[in-house]
Design a protein around this motif. Sequence first.
Motif, PDB file in Angstrom:
ATOM      1  N   ALA A 128      25.688  15.885  22.255  1.00 11.70           N
ATOM      2  CA  ALA A 128      24.840  15.828  23.356  1.00 11.70           C
ATOM      3  C   ALA A 128      24.876  14.530  23.774  1.00 11.70           C
ATOM      4  O   ALA A 128      24.528  13.604  22.916  1.00 11.70           O
ATOM      5  N   ALA A 129      24.874  14.221  25.181  1.00  8.20           N
ATOM      6  CA  ALA A 129      24.871  12.744  25.552  1.00  8.20           C
ATOM      7  C   ALA A 129      23.406  12.285  25.446  1.00  8.20           C
ATOM      8  O   ALA A 129      22.472  12.998  25.996  1.00  8.20           O
ATOM      9  N   PRO A 142      26.481   8.103  27.483  1.00  7.43           N
ATOM     10  CA  PRO A 142      27.151   8.454  25.979  1.00  7.43           C
ATOM     11  C   PRO A 142      27.524   7.441  25.159  1.00  7.43           C
ATOM     12  O   PRO A 142      27.727   7.518  23.946  1.00  7.43           O
ATOM     13  N   ASP A 143      27.515   5.925  25.591  1.00  5.34           N
ATOM     14  CA  ASP A 143      28.061   4.860  24.937  1.00  5.34           C
ATOM     15  C   ASP A 143      27.277   4.011  24.324  1.00  5.34           C
ATOM     16  O   ASP A 143      27.313   2.915  24.203  1.00  5.34           O
ATOM     17  N   LEU A 144      25.931   4.499  24.157  1.00  5.11           N
ATOM     18  CA  LEU A 144      24.845   3.553  23.574  1.00  5.11           C
ATOM     19  C   LEU A 144      25.252   3.136  22.215  1.00  5.11           C
ATOM     20  O   LEU A 144      26.026   3.702  21.500  1.00  5.11           O
ATOM     21  N   PRO A 145      24.871   2.016  21.674  1.00  2.00           N
ATOM     22  CA  PRO A 145      25.229   1.556  20.465  1.00  2.00           C
ATOM     23  C   PRO A 145      24.768   2.309  19.372  1.00  2.00           C
ATOM     24  O   PRO A 145      23.738   2.943  19.328  1.00  2.00           O
ATOM     25  N   MET A 241      15.262  15.520  20.998  1.00  2.00           N
ATOM     26  CA  MET A 241      15.554  15.383  22.408  1.00  2.00           C
ATOM     27  C   MET A 241      16.561  14.203  22.717  1.00  2.00           C
ATOM     28  O   MET A 241      16.606  13.299  22.102  1.00  2.00           O
ATOM     29  N   ASN A 242      17.386  14.504  23.570  1.00  2.00           N
ATOM     30  CA  ASN A 242      18.444  13.721  23.902  1.00  2.00           C
ATOM     31  C   ASN A 242      18.090  12.681  24.930  1.00  2.00           C
ATOM     32  O   ASN A 242      18.814  12.371  26.001  1.00  2.00           O
ATOM     33  N   THR A 243      17.017  11.861  24.606  1.00  2.53           N
ATOM     34  CA  THR A 243      16.452  10.975  25.455  1.00  2.53           C
ATOM     35  C   THR A 243      15.390  10.009  24.745  1.00  2.53           C
ATOM     36  O   THR A 243      14.997  10.530  23.675  1.00  2.53           O
ATOM     37  N   TYR A 244      15.349   8.850  25.058  1.00  2.00           N
ATOM     38  CA  TYR A 244      14.353   7.745  24.263  1.00  2.00           C
ATOM     39  C   TYR A 244      14.134   6.788  25.262  1.00  2.00           C
ATOM     40  O   TYR A 244      15.097   6.019  25.996  1.00  2.00           O
ATOM     41  N   SER A 245      12.941   6.309  25.361  1.00  2.00           N
ATOM     42  CA  SER A 245      12.474   5.381  26.258  1.00  2.00           C
ATOM     43  C   SER A 245      10.910   4.879  25.569  1.00  2.00           C
ATOM     44  O   SER A 245      10.191   5.604  25.276  1.00  2.00           O
ATOM     45  N   PRO A 246      10.765   3.599  25.402  1.00  2.00           N
ATOM     46  CA  PRO A 246       9.470   3.233  25.284  1.00  2.00           C
ATOM     47  C   PRO A 246       8.531   3.638  26.231  1.00  2.00           C
ATOM     48  O   PRO A 246       7.502   3.744  25.928  1.00  2.00           O
TER      49      PRO A 246
END
Length: 266
Positions: A128-129, A142-145, A241-246
């Motif tokens: 999952a992206a 999708p291209d996060l490090p 969860m396919n999200t992340y942000s501070p």
Amino acid sequence: IKLDAPVQTYLPWFRVADIKASEVITVRQLLNMTSGIPKSIGQEQLAIVDLSDLAIENNVRALAKIELIAPPGEQFEYSNANYVTLGMIIQAVTGQSYETYIKEHIFQPLDMQNSFASKTEAQQDGLAAGYQKWFGIPVASPDLPFSRGSLPAGQLILSAEDFGHYLIAQLNKGIYQGVSLLSPAGIAEMHQPPVATSYAMGWEVQHFQNVQVLAHDGAVPGYTTVMFLVPEKNMAIAMVMNTYSPMLGFRVSRVPGNILRMLLGQ
């Protein structure tokens, strides 16, 4: 690998800035996050996008310049660098890459057929992206490090089904479908924190009212994960969860714990 042996037993070149302290840091202290290695270096190394076969070793060798926050064994501080060093010990003792070892000794025995230590392989299997927020709008990224050098501290990629296999083994004294991954004594030791800290070996001991819970969370670019074990209820829960942000704050990060409280009738 003996838990109370110095790290230098397995990595003779291992160093932090304090030469004497370098000689006495043990495997157990790395597991319990009481080595004195600071949190900051583990955070910094997450930003290193080194995909070479020496990525893990390079990160451990970089600790040679790091000042400890306290003498080994005296103070808890969560640092990814502890587990990166443990991953390097596995490579040194087995002669295998960390990725190969995890695949052969965890994924295969637990029948985790859709689990990966490589983002590229996971993408080929339908990963999952991950999403990032841009000005409040979620954008597929999708291209996060992927930080191979920090892999022993996180970033393993599992399907929901496979995650269940892993949690079952944790609850079932190291056994899944009749296959023993770790001895009951080993599992018990993994789940038991040392005196004066709540962090065991990869699990933090918490209390939801009067119920003891073993927990761990984590986040990498694009993804957030939380998992809980409730041994006395023979229950586990994980949320990916396919999200992340501070900026997500408690609204998202507290969802898995609140679900567990509901399941516990709280």
